[in-house]
Design a protein around this motif. Structure first.
Motif, PDB file in Angstrom:
ATOM      1  N   SER A   1      -8.002  -1.718   9.928  1.00 40.20           N
ATOM      2  CA  SER A   1      -8.174  -2.457   8.680  1.00 40.20           C
ATOM      3  C   SER A   1      -8.955  -1.634   7.661  1.00 40.20           C
ATOM      4  O   SER A   1      -8.830  -1.855   6.462  1.00 40.20           O
ATOM      5  CB  SER A   1      -8.870  -3.789   8.937  1.00 40.20           C
ATOM      6  N   ALA A   2      -9.750  -0.687   8.141  1.00 33.99           N
ATOM      7  CA  ALA A   2     -10.541   0.168   7.244  1.00 33.99           C
ATOM      8  C   ALA A   2     -10.544   1.593   7.783  1.00 33.99           C
ATOM      9  O   ALA A   2     -10.490   1.815   8.991  1.00 33.99           O
ATOM     10  CB  ALA A   2     -11.968  -0.356   7.139  1.00 33.99           C
TER      11      ALA A   2
ATOM     12  N   HIS B   1      -5.401  -7.260   0.937  1.00 31.41           N
ATOM     13  CA  HIS B   1      -5.977  -7.285   2.282  1.00 31.41           C
ATOM     14  C   HIS B   1      -7.049  -8.367   2.372  1.00 31.41           C
ATOM     15  O   HIS B   1      -7.094  -9.141   3.337  1.00 31.41           O
ATOM     16  CB  HIS B   1      -6.569  -5.916   2.615  1.00 31.41           C
ATOM     17  N   LEU B   2      -7.907  -8.432   1.370  1.00 34.82           N
ATOM     18  CA  LEU B   2      -8.953  -9.448   1.364  1.00 34.82           C
ATOM     19  C   LEU B   2      -8.349 -10.850   1.271  1.00 34.82           C
ATOM     20  O   LEU B   2      -8.855 -11.796   1.884  1.00 34.82           O
ATOM     21  CB  LEU B   2      -9.925  -9.197   0.214  1.00 34.82           C
ATOM     22  N   GLN B   3      -7.241 -10.980   0.552  1.00 30.69           N
ATOM     23  CA  GLN B   3      -6.558 -12.274   0.473  1.00 30.69           C
ATOM     24  C   GLN B   3      -6.051 -12.687   1.858  1.00 30.69           C
ATOM     25  O   GLN B   3      -6.164 -13.848   2.251  1.00 30.69           O
ATOM     26  CB  GLN B   3      -5.398 -12.209  -0.517  1.00 30.69           C
TER      27      GLN B   3
ATOM     28  N   ASN C   1      -9.050 -13.767   3.953  1.00 32.48           N
ATOM     29  CA  ASN C   1      -9.507 -15.065   3.477  1.00 32.48           C
ATOM     30  C   ASN C   1      -8.573 -16.178   3.951  1.00 32.48           C
ATOM     31  O   ASN C   1      -9.026 -17.247   4.376  1.00 32.48           O
ATOM     32  CB  ASN C   1      -9.600 -15.064   1.953  1.00 32.48           C
TER      33      ASN C   1
ATOM     34  N   ASN D   1      -8.414  -1.178   3.735  1.00 33.92           N
ATOM     35  CA  ASN D   1      -9.785  -1.165   3.218  1.00 33.92           C
ATOM     36  C   ASN D   1     -10.077  -2.413   2.380  1.00 33.92           C
ATOM     37  O   ASN D   1      -9.869  -3.525   2.841  1.00 33.92           O
ATOM     38  CB  ASN D   1     -10.038   0.130   2.438  1.00 33.92           C
ATOM     39  N   SER D   2     -10.546  -2.237   1.140  1.00 36.33           N
ATOM     40  CA  SER D   2     -10.949  -3.381   0.311  1.00 36.33           C
ATOM     41  C   SER D   2      -9.893  -3.762  -0.721  1.00 36.33           C
ATOM     42  O   SER D   2     -10.207  -4.379  -1.743  1.00 36.33           O
ATOM     43  CB  SER D   2     -12.271  -3.071  -0.397  1.00 36.33           C
ATOM     44  N   ARG D   3      -8.641  -3.439  -0.448  1.00 38.09           N
ATOM     45  CA  ARG D   3      -7.556  -3.853  -1.354  1.00 38.09           C
ATOM     46  C   ARG D   3      -7.588  -5.376  -1.521  1.00 38.09           C
ATOM     47  O   ARG D   3      -7.841  -6.114  -0.565  1.00 38.09           O
ATOM     48  CB  ARG D   3      -6.200  -3.451  -0.792  1.00 38.09           C
ATOM     49  N   GLY D   4      -7.270  -5.839  -2.704  1.00 35.20           N
ATOM     50  CA  GLY D   4      -7.271  -7.271  -2.962  1.00 35.20           C
ATOM     51  C   GLY D   4      -6.321  -8.047  -2.063  1.00 35.20           C
ATOM     52  O   GLY D   4      -6.650  -9.141  -1.585  1.00 35.20           O
TER      53      GLY D   4
ATOM     54  N   SER E   1       0.833  -1.210   0.000  1.00 38.47           N
ATOM     55  CA  SER E   1       0.000   0.000   0.000  1.00 38.47           C
ATOM     56  C   SER E   1       0.863   1.253   0.000  1.00 38.47           C
ATOM     57  O   SER E   1       0.519   2.254  -0.636  1.00 38.47           O
ATOM     58  CB  SER E   1      -0.973  -0.007   1.184  1.00 38.47           C
TER      59      SER E   1
END
Length: 197
Positions: free
Chosen positions: A135-136, A173-175, A178, A168-171, A40
């Motif tokens: 995280s957000a 971060h979501l990885q 998950n 936030n909703s960065r890929g 980021s």
């Protein structure tokens, strides 16, 4: 997450049929978390350029909490060190600090506003700031870090202050999220399978 633990502890005695529970306690040094934070910064700098200093500002806690064994501040320091290492930053190019203190008691240091004031007095002209513990983005990051501390640094002689958004909703971060959830689901499946065999 402590309030969630407290709420769950109050809920348990009222239950007759308790569910299984798996808690993801923290991930302050998980490689995917560190990589996402570092990326980021890289992405932001690719678009906006670099600065003299990168400040990683974490939500503070009262110093007595840390004195009694709360590991939060130490974990913040570890996160900061790992992100700086991932970015290849020299010691004088980054720091960590703690924001959002209130009341009269001492909180863990260094304080974000005090460090920004000190840097400005030392002649530091440009700072980028991020808040890895969030995280957000929220009111605290957007108001306190992006606006109030910008005004403070610039009023003390700084010339450029930029806030690097939370993951936030960065890929990536979501990885990470998950991966954390999937590891717990896999462990639960394995436990259930061993009980049925």
């Amino acid at each position: 997450s402590a309030p969630l633990y407290d709420a769950f502890a109050k809920w348990i005695p009222k239950q007759r049929n308790l569910p299984g529970l798996s808690i993801i306690r923290d991930y302050y040094q998980h490689p995917l978390y560190i990589q996402a934070l570092a990326q980021s910064v890289r992405d932001f700098r690719a678009e906006h350029g670099g600065t003299e200093k990168l400040l990683m500002s974490f939500h503070g806690i009262p110093q007595p909490y840390a004195d009694k064994g709360d590991p939060y501040a130490d974990r913040c320091r570890i996160t900061g060190q790992l992100v700086a290492a991932e970015l290849g930053l020299a010691e004088d190019e980054w720091a960590i600090s703690f924001q959002s203190r209130f009341g009269k008691q001492e909180w863990v240091k260094p304080y974000t506003d005090a460090l920004l004031t000190e840097w400005a007095a030392q002649g530091v002209k440009s700072v980028q700031i991020m808040s890895p513990a969030f995280s957000a983005d929220c009111l605290e990051t957007l108001e306190e870090l992006a606006i109030q501390n910008a005004e403070l640094f610039l009023s003390q002689g700084g010339e450029r202050y930029q806030y690097i958004p939370a993951l936030n909703s960065r890929g990536d971060h979501l990885q990470l999220l998950n991966t954390l959830v999937q590891a717990n689901l896999d462990a639960l499946k394995q436990t259930l399978a061993s009980k049925t065999n």
